[in-house]
Design a protein around this motif. Sequence first.
Motif, PDB file in Angstrom:
ATOM      1  N   SER A   1       0.833  -1.203   0.000  1.00 46.50           N
ATOM      2  CA  SER A   1       0.000   0.000   0.000  1.00 46.50           C
ATOM      3  C   SER A   1       0.871   1.258   0.000  1.00 46.50           C
ATOM      4  CB  SER A   1      -0.904   0.027   1.246  1.00 46.50           C
ATOM      5  OG  SER A   1      -1.771  -1.073   1.268  1.00 46.50           O
ATOM      6  N   GLY A   2       0.346   2.291  -0.622  1.00 51.34           N
ATOM      7  CA  GLY A   2       0.967   3.602  -0.542  1.00 51.34           C
ATOM      8  C   GLY A   2       2.361   3.679  -1.129  1.00 51.34           C
ATOM      9  N   ILE A   3       2.574   3.042  -2.292  1.00 48.30           N
ATOM     10  CA  ILE A   3       3.860   3.156  -2.961  1.00 48.30           C
ATOM     11  C   ILE A   3       4.002   4.581  -3.498  1.00 48.30           C
ATOM     12  CG2 ILE A   3       5.270   2.350  -4.895  1.00 48.30           C
ATOM     13  CD1 ILE A   3       3.917  -0.367  -4.604  1.00 48.30           C
ATOM     14  N   SER A   4       5.057   5.253  -3.100  1.00 47.93           N
ATOM     15  CA  SER A   4       5.245   6.652  -3.483  1.00 47.93           C
ATOM     16  C   SER A   4       6.126   6.752  -4.722  1.00 47.93           C
ATOM     17  CB  SER A   4       5.890   7.440  -2.339  1.00 47.93           C
ATOM     18  OG  SER A   4       5.018   7.515  -1.231  1.00 47.93           O
ATOM     19  N   THR A   5       5.730   7.618  -5.643  1.00 42.86           N
ATOM     20  CA  THR A   5       6.535   7.951  -6.801  1.00 42.86           C
ATOM     21  C   THR A   5       6.739   9.466  -6.791  1.00 42.86           C
ATOM     22  OG1 THR A   5       4.722   8.359  -8.364  1.00 42.86           O
ATOM     23  CG2 THR A   5       5.374   6.061  -8.010  1.00 42.86           C
ATOM     24  N   GLU A   6       7.341   9.991  -7.831  1.00 40.41           N
ATOM     25  CA  GLU A   6       7.628  11.423  -7.853  1.00 40.41           C
ATOM     26  C   GLU A   6       6.359  12.267  -7.790  1.00 40.41           C
ATOM     27  OE1 GLU A   6       9.924  11.818 -11.383  1.00 40.41           O
ATOM     28  OE2 GLU A   6      11.801  11.202 -10.445  1.00 40.41           O
ATOM     29  N   TYR A   7       5.273  11.789  -8.431  1.00 40.41           N
ATOM     30  CA  TYR A   7       4.063  12.607  -8.499  1.00 40.41           C
ATOM     31  C   TYR A   7       2.801  11.879  -8.079  1.00 40.41           C
ATOM     32  CZ  TYR A   7       7.215  15.436 -11.348  1.00 40.41           C
ATOM     33  OH  TYR A   7       8.290  16.171 -11.803  1.00 40.41           O
ATOM     34  N   GLU A   8       2.852  10.561  -7.945  1.00 38.78           N
ATOM     35  CA  GLU A   8       1.658   9.796  -7.643  1.00 38.78           C
ATOM     36  C   GLU A   8       1.933   8.798  -6.519  1.00 38.78           C
ATOM     37  OE1 GLU A   8      -1.305  10.180  -8.843  1.00 38.78           O
ATOM     38  OE2 GLU A   8      -1.122  11.132 -10.809  1.00 38.78           O
ATOM     39  N   GLN A   9       0.841   8.364  -5.867  1.00 45.64           N
ATOM     40  CA  GLN A   9       0.888   7.245  -4.932  1.00 45.64           C
ATOM     41  C   GLN A   9      -0.088   6.187  -5.421  1.00 45.64           C
ATOM     42  OE1 GLN A   9       0.078   8.125  -0.816  1.00 45.64           O
ATOM     43  NE2 GLN A   9       2.251   8.083  -0.317  1.00 45.64           N
ATOM     44  N   PHE A  10       0.293   4.907  -5.240  1.00 47.90           N
ATOM     45  CA  PHE A  10      -0.624   3.863  -5.650  1.00 47.90           C
ATOM     46  C   PHE A  10      -0.462   2.639  -4.764  1.00 47.90           C
ATOM     47  CE2 PHE A  10       3.240   3.118  -8.168  1.00 47.90           C
ATOM     48  CZ  PHE A  10       3.418   1.744  -8.079  1.00 47.90           C
TER      49      PHE A  10
ATOM     50  N   HIS B   1      12.183  13.167 -19.505  1.00 45.07           N
ATOM     51  CA  HIS B   1      12.211  12.725 -18.107  1.00 45.07           C
ATOM     52  C   HIS B   1      11.831  11.252 -18.065  1.00 45.07           C
ATOM     53  CE1 HIS B   1      12.120  12.959 -13.760  1.00 45.07           C
ATOM     54  NE2 HIS B   1      10.910  12.440 -13.747  1.00 45.07           N
ATOM     55  N   MET B   2      12.422  10.514 -17.094  1.00 48.36           N
ATOM     56  CA  MET B   2      12.087   9.118 -16.874  1.00 48.36           C
ATOM     57  C   MET B   2      12.059   8.845 -15.383  1.00 48.36           C
ATOM     58  SD  MET B   2      14.248   7.138 -19.849  1.00 48.36           S
ATOM     59  CE  MET B   2      13.224   5.697 -19.738  1.00 48.36           C
ATOM     60  N   GLU B   3      11.242   7.833 -15.006  1.00 48.68           N
ATOM     61  CA  GLU B   3      11.169   7.414 -13.608  1.00 48.68           C
ATOM     62  C   GLU B   3      11.000   5.905 -13.554  1.00 48.68           C
ATOM     63  OE1 GLU B   3       8.553   8.141  -9.518  1.00 48.68           O
ATOM     64  OE2 GLU B   3       7.740   8.756 -11.455  1.00 48.68           O
ATOM     65  N   GLU B   4      11.710   5.248 -12.627  1.00 58.54           N
ATOM     66  CA  GLU B   4      11.571   3.811 -12.418  1.00 58.54           C
ATOM     67  C   GLU B   4      10.386   3.520 -11.502  1.00 58.54           C
ATOM     68  OE1 GLU B   4      15.183   2.322 -10.769  1.00 58.54           O
ATOM     69  OE2 GLU B   4      16.107   2.007 -12.731  1.00 58.54           O
ATOM     70  N   LEU B   5       9.607   2.502 -11.868  1.00 58.42           N
ATOM     71  CA  LEU B   5       8.484   2.047 -11.053  1.00 58.42           C
ATOM     72  C   LEU B   5       8.615   0.543 -10.821  1.00 58.42           C
ATOM     73  CD1 LEU B   5       5.611   3.842 -13.034  1.00 58.42           C
ATOM     74  CD2 LEU B   5       6.808   4.717 -11.016  1.00 58.42           C
ATOM     75  N   LEU B   6       8.260   0.100  -9.640  1.00 57.91           N
ATOM     76  CA  LEU B   6       8.217  -1.326  -9.279  1.00 57.91           C
ATOM     77  C   LEU B   6       9.546  -2.045  -9.481  1.00 57.91           C
ATOM     78  CD1 LEU B   6       4.751  -2.448 -10.760  1.00 57.91           C
ATOM     79  CD2 LEU B   6       5.263  -1.660  -8.443  1.00 57.91           C
ATOM     80  N   HIS B   7      10.644  -1.339  -9.361  1.00 57.20           N
ATOM     81  CA  HIS B   7      11.958  -1.934  -9.640  1.00 57.20           C
ATOM     82  C   HIS B   7      12.222  -3.093  -8.676  1.00 57.20           C
ATOM     83  CE1 HIS B   7      16.530  -1.241 -10.530  1.00 57.20           C
ATOM     84  NE2 HIS B   7      16.071  -2.407 -10.953  1.00 57.20           N
ATOM     85  N   GLY B   8      12.276  -4.314  -9.212  1.00 57.01           N
ATOM     86  CA  GLY B   8      12.589  -5.495  -8.423  1.00 57.01           C
ATOM     87  C   GLY B   8      11.507  -5.970  -7.486  1.00 57.01           C
TER      88      GLY B   8
ATOM     89  N   GLY C   1       3.707 -16.776 -12.476  1.00 58.43           N
ATOM     90  CA  GLY C   1       3.500 -15.357 -12.723  1.00 58.43           C
ATOM     91  C   GLY C   1       2.151 -14.877 -12.206  1.00 58.43           C
ATOM     92  N   GLY C   2       1.941 -13.568 -12.307  1.00 57.72           N
ATOM     93  CA  GLY C   2       0.711 -13.001 -11.799  1.00 57.72           C
ATOM     94  C   GLY C   2       0.240 -11.809 -12.613  1.00 57.72           C
ATOM     95  N   LEU C   3      -1.025 -11.475 -12.416  1.00 55.25           N
ATOM     96  CA  LEU C   3      -1.621 -10.258 -12.947  1.00 55.25           C
ATOM     97  C   LEU C   3      -1.785  -9.296 -11.795  1.00 55.25           C
ATOM     98  CD1 LEU C   3      -3.068  -8.602 -15.178  1.00 55.25           C
ATOM     99  CD2 LEU C   3      -5.190  -9.771 -14.517  1.00 55.25           C
ATOM    100  N   TYR C   4      -1.222  -8.100 -11.937  1.00 59.48           N
ATOM    101  CA  TYR C   4      -1.244  -7.090 -10.886  1.00 59.48           C
ATOM    102  C   TYR C   4      -1.960  -5.828 -11.379  1.00 59.48           C
ATOM    103  CZ  TYR C   4       2.351  -9.924  -8.607  1.00 59.48           C
ATOM    104  OH  TYR C   4       3.041 -10.958  -8.028  1.00 59.48           O
ATOM    105  N   ARG C   5      -2.512  -5.101 -10.411  1.00 61.59           N
ATOM    106  CA  ARG C   5      -3.197  -3.847 -10.715  1.00 61.59           C
ATOM    107  C   ARG C   5      -2.585  -2.737  -9.866  1.00 61.59           C
ATOM    108  NH1 ARG C   5      -8.284  -5.510  -9.961  1.00 61.59           N
ATOM    109  NH2 ARG C   5      -8.397  -4.911  -7.768  1.00 61.59           N
ATOM    110  N   MET C   6      -2.218  -1.628 -10.521  1.00 57.90           N
ATOM    111  CA  MET C   6      -1.731  -0.445  -9.831  1.00 57.90           C
ATOM    112  C   MET C   6      -2.917   0.507  -9.666  1.00 57.90           C
ATOM    113  SD  MET C   6       1.791  -0.143 -12.090  1.00 57.90           S
ATOM    114  CE  MET C   6       2.179   1.525 -11.526  1.00 57.90           C
ATOM    115  N   GLU C   7      -3.326   0.728  -8.415  1.00 59.20           N
ATOM    116  CA  GLU C   7      -4.509   1.548  -8.126  1.00 59.20           C
ATOM    117  C   GLU C   7      -4.054   2.885  -7.548  1.00 59.20           C
ATOM    118  OE1 GLU C   7      -7.095  -0.560  -5.521  1.00 59.20           O
ATOM    119  OE2 GLU C   7      -7.595  -2.119  -7.011  1.00 59.20           O
ATOM    120  N   ALA C   8      -4.368   3.964  -8.253  1.00 59.01           N
ATOM    121  CA  ALA C   8      -3.985   5.291  -7.765  1.00 59.01           C
ATOM    122  C   ALA C   8      -4.737   5.641  -6.499  1.00 59.01           C
ATOM    123  CB  ALA C   8      -4.269   6.329  -8.840  1.00 59.01           C
ATOM    124  N   ARG C   9      -4.077   6.340  -5.611  1.00 58.30           N
ATOM    125  CA  ARG C   9      -4.705   6.794  -4.364  1.00 58.30           C
ATOM    126  C   ARG C   9      -5.292   8.185  -4.533  1.00 58.30           C
ATOM    127  NH1 ARG C   9      -2.392   5.192   1.327  1.00 58.30           N
ATOM    128  NH2 ARG C   9      -2.918   2.987   1.207  1.00 58.30           N
TER     129      ARG C   9
END
Length: 381
Positions: free
Chosen positions: A33-42, A341-348, A373-381
Amino acid sequence: MANYGPVWRSLIGTAAATALLAGGAQAGETVESGISTEYEQFDLVRVAGDLEHPWSVAFLPGGGYLVTERTGELKHIRRDGEVREVAGVPEVVARDQGGLLDVSLHPDFRDNGWVYLTYSSGDEDQSYTAMGRGLLEDGELHEFEKLFEQDRGGGNHGHFGSRLGWLSDGTLLMTIGDRRQEERVQDLSTHTGKLLRLTEDGEAPADNPFADRDDAQPHIYAYGLRNSQGLVVDPADDTIWLTDHGPRGGDELNRMEAGGNYGWPDVTLGREYPTERPFGEARRSDDVIPPIYEFLPTLAPSGLALVTADRFEAWEGNLLAGGLRAERILRIVIEDDEVVHMEELLHGKIGRIRDVREGPNGHIYVLTDESEGGLYRMEAR
């Protein structure tokens, strides 16, 4: 209320379709929960697990998903999380990188029920990248028909390409890898190492760039590609974005142009695997369209999405490129054909990224290329 025709209702049943239209939360287990990125949380939610090397996901009306497994099975993941096998898929050559690959719904799926699949056809000695469609009804594909098969196969079972994308005129884009046969890629008489543009029936549109040439395959839209496994079309203007695997280095992001030559194997930013010496004749050429960006270090790109919804408001208009070896998603900001601009998400965090899609609800969906493997969903907060 949307009109869900008899084809869709027959897949899940009238009562279930009515329930889905009424809304309700989708199933899933929150991984973080609450994964933080530069501009969004999900929040990261696992929709389904225990998928064997899943390759692609398509979204069914009202909720639920179709997921291909490279081993040859097509799975229907219901909105409540239950996973069912869909019968009627074509026989595939599930070896090395081959198997059941991309899945895409016809733009008029609600009315016609057509599901398009790409896969490796042939046998153990000679395999081909193929595409076909079947009618999804009562939990299985009916009347599956092979619509297209590349003209020349290969005995190595690698570099099939195989991503699909629809243009606004109803034509279908399809990538074909070089099958580890570099000498064929610059040859317009073969489909090897090309981006194709097909009709919904798998034919060559009359206005394709090489359709009037006797020495060229009429299906070709662009050429000079190695193994393109990321493809997305901007619905606003039909801009085609594509990611292509390089050798050692040389992974590319390209904006595709009709008739364009993207260089492989003569002009490339990559290097030879054993020696790391430059591959090909040059890194740049006036006759070749250069990539918008070279991914360094290696991304091993697979899966490409364009953020169009406002659920991730700060990411709107950005590309999301999945990485297999890199085990990450890159958020890419482009202005005037330049990556600014680039940003890494979910690295590892979840492993090798095989597919990245924006869902009809604005969430971002991710498939991992693992034996479990799995199917994942990134849900914006």
